[in-house]
Design a protein around this motif. Sequence first.
Motif, mmCIF file in Angstrom:
data_model
loop_
_atom_site.group_PDB
_atom_site.id
_atom_site.type_symbol
_atom_site.label_atom_id
_atom_site.label_comp_id
_atom_site.label_asym_id
_atom_site.label_seq_id
_atom_site.Cartn_x
_atom_site.Cartn_y
_atom_site.Cartn_z
ATOM 1 N N ASN A 66 -2.642 -40.052 -19.681
ATOM 2 C CA ASN A 66 -1.247 -40.380 -19.445
ATOM 3 C C ASN A 66 -0.508 -40.525 -20.765
ATOM 4 O O ASN A 66 -1.103 -40.563 -21.840
ATOM 5 C CB ASN A 66 -1.105 -41.646 -18.593
ATOM 6 C CG ASN A 66 -1.781 -42.859 -19.233
ATOM 7 O OD1 ASN A 66 -1.943 -42.923 -20.441
ATOM 8 N ND2 ASN A 66 -2.184 -43.811 -18.399
ATOM 9 N N LEU A 67 0.808 -40.565 -20.657
ATOM 10 C CA LEU A 67 1.668 -40.767 -21.817
ATOM 11 C C LEU A 67 2.260 -42.164 -21.688
ATOM 12 O O LEU A 67 3.275 -42.364 -21.013
ATOM 13 C CB LEU A 67 2.781 -39.714 -21.869
ATOM 14 C CG LEU A 67 2.365 -38.241 -21.804
ATOM 15 C CD1 LEU A 67 3.580 -37.336 -21.964
ATOM 16 C CD2 LEU A 67 1.321 -37.905 -22.854
ATOM 17 N N ARG A 68 1.623 -43.131 -22.325
ATOM 18 C CA ARG A 68 2.104 -44.507 -22.216
ATOM 19 C C ARG A 68 3.483 -44.657 -22.854
ATOM 20 O O ARG A 68 4.320 -45.428 -22.378
ATOM 21 C CB ARG A 68 1.100 -45.470 -22.858
ATOM 22 C CG ARG A 68 -0.204 -45.552 -22.085
ATOM 23 C CD ARG A 68 -1.097 -46.655 -22.606
ATOM 24 N NE ARG A 68 -2.301 -46.778 -21.799
ATOM 25 C CZ ARG A 68 -2.369 -47.470 -20.681
ATOM 26 N NH1 ARG A 68 -1.290 -48.116 -20.248
ATOM 27 N NH2 ARG A 68 -3.493 -47.539 -19.989
ATOM 28 N N SER A 69 3.707 -43.927 -23.934
ATOM 29 C CA SER A 69 5.030 -43.921 -24.564
ATOM 30 C C SER A 69 5.755 -42.646 -24.129
ATOM 31 O O SER A 69 6.014 -41.740 -24.931
ATOM 32 C CB SER A 69 4.901 -43.986 -26.084
ATOM 33 O OG SER A 69 4.236 -45.165 -26.482
ATOM 34 N N SER A 70 6.058 -42.575 -22.844
ATOM 35 C CA SER A 70 6.674 -41.359 -22.310
ATOM 36 C C SER A 70 8.063 -41.161 -22.903
ATOM 37 O O SER A 70 8.860 -42.102 -22.960
ATOM 38 C CB SER A 70 6.784 -41.451 -20.787
ATOM 39 O OG SER A 70 5.510 -41.570 -20.196
ATOM 40 N N ILE A 122 3.988 -41.057 -17.421
ATOM 41 C CA ILE A 122 3.539 -39.756 -16.941
ATOM 42 C C ILE A 122 2.022 -39.683 -17.023
ATOM 43 O O ILE A 122 1.435 -39.930 -18.076
ATOM 44 C CB ILE A 122 4.159 -38.619 -17.782
ATOM 45 C CG1 ILE A 122 5.676 -38.641 -17.673
ATOM 46 C CG2 ILE A 122 3.605 -37.265 -17.350
ATOM 47 C CD1 ILE A 122 6.375 -37.690 -18.643
ATOM 48 N N THR A 123 1.392 -39.361 -15.899
ATOM 49 C CA THR A 123 -0.054 -39.137 -15.872
ATOM 50 C C THR A 123 -0.316 -37.705 -15.448
ATOM 51 O O THR A 123 0.220 -37.238 -14.438
ATOM 52 C CB THR A 123 -0.755 -40.103 -14.891
ATOM 53 O OG1 THR A 123 -0.521 -41.453 -15.308
ATOM 54 C CG2 THR A 123 -2.260 -39.846 -14.857
ATOM 55 N N LEU A 124 -1.117 -37.016 -16.219
ATOM 56 C CA LEU A 124 -1.466 -35.632 -15.918
ATOM 57 C C LEU A 124 -2.459 -35.593 -14.757
ATOM 58 O O LEU A 124 -3.426 -36.365 -14.735
ATOM 59 C CB LEU A 124 -2.079 -34.990 -17.163
ATOM 60 C CG LEU A 124 -2.306 -33.477 -17.181
ATOM 61 C CD1 LEU A 124 -0.994 -32.723 -17.011
ATOM 62 C CD2 LEU A 124 -2.977 -33.078 -18.497
#
Length: 248
Positions: free
Chosen positions: A74-78, A124-126
């Motif tokens: 995931n993008l923790r700092s999206s 965002i999580t892939l």
Amino acid sequence: MSADEHRGLALQLLKSAAAKAKRSGNVPFPPFFVKSKEGECPPLARLIQGGRGGEVRLKLYLCITMMATGKPYNLRSSPTPSMWARLLALSPDTGPRRVSSNLKWLHTNKYISLQPRPGLPPMITLLSAEGDGREYIRASEEGRYVGVPVELWTLGWLLDLSATGLALLFVLMELQGGYKEARYVPKYRRDAYGLSPDTWTRARKELERHDLLTVHRIPQGGDFDYTRLRNTYWINVDRLKEQPTSDE
């Protein structure tokens, strides 16, 4: 800000994103992202369908895949929609709206998961590259994969190539994986990639203009057969590791 300035800023952001993700070498994508085994439209082709929106969808997805390097992917700092727009060199007026709508599309179609966070952009999580909502598994852990040089992002090819050009690039890299000579694409294989003849033709010309693709015409059939010419294709992967030139 001029188009060149937009591109320059986007290139800086892409390089920074790759450095933050500690990306080097190739970014792996599973073969089933590119081609279908069941006669259905493969995930890559689905991404670029629907005209202009496909450009942003595909480039967002490729960036997310490049940036999400470790479990739980995931993008923790999206990035905010405005930051995504700058990263993709989109117009500051319409870019954020286009990003938001296409992130929602990727979420609805199970390429990613968006987790709301109060006062922050959704995390965002892939998800699986099959677009089926399952957990993402790194393609390099599952055997054969399509390895795309990180320079696609860090040198700005992602910005300069159209969605159709990028799609055909992935298709032909999947086709030639493990081979050392140009390949012919039989009809059943073309069908599995899900790209229309018009898309194939336009993308082929674009890749040739950038010296990314070499196409040869070779005869098909034996000495006593009716001789037909067929195309063989070869992606010049090393060209991706060089600076793009203007597409005139």
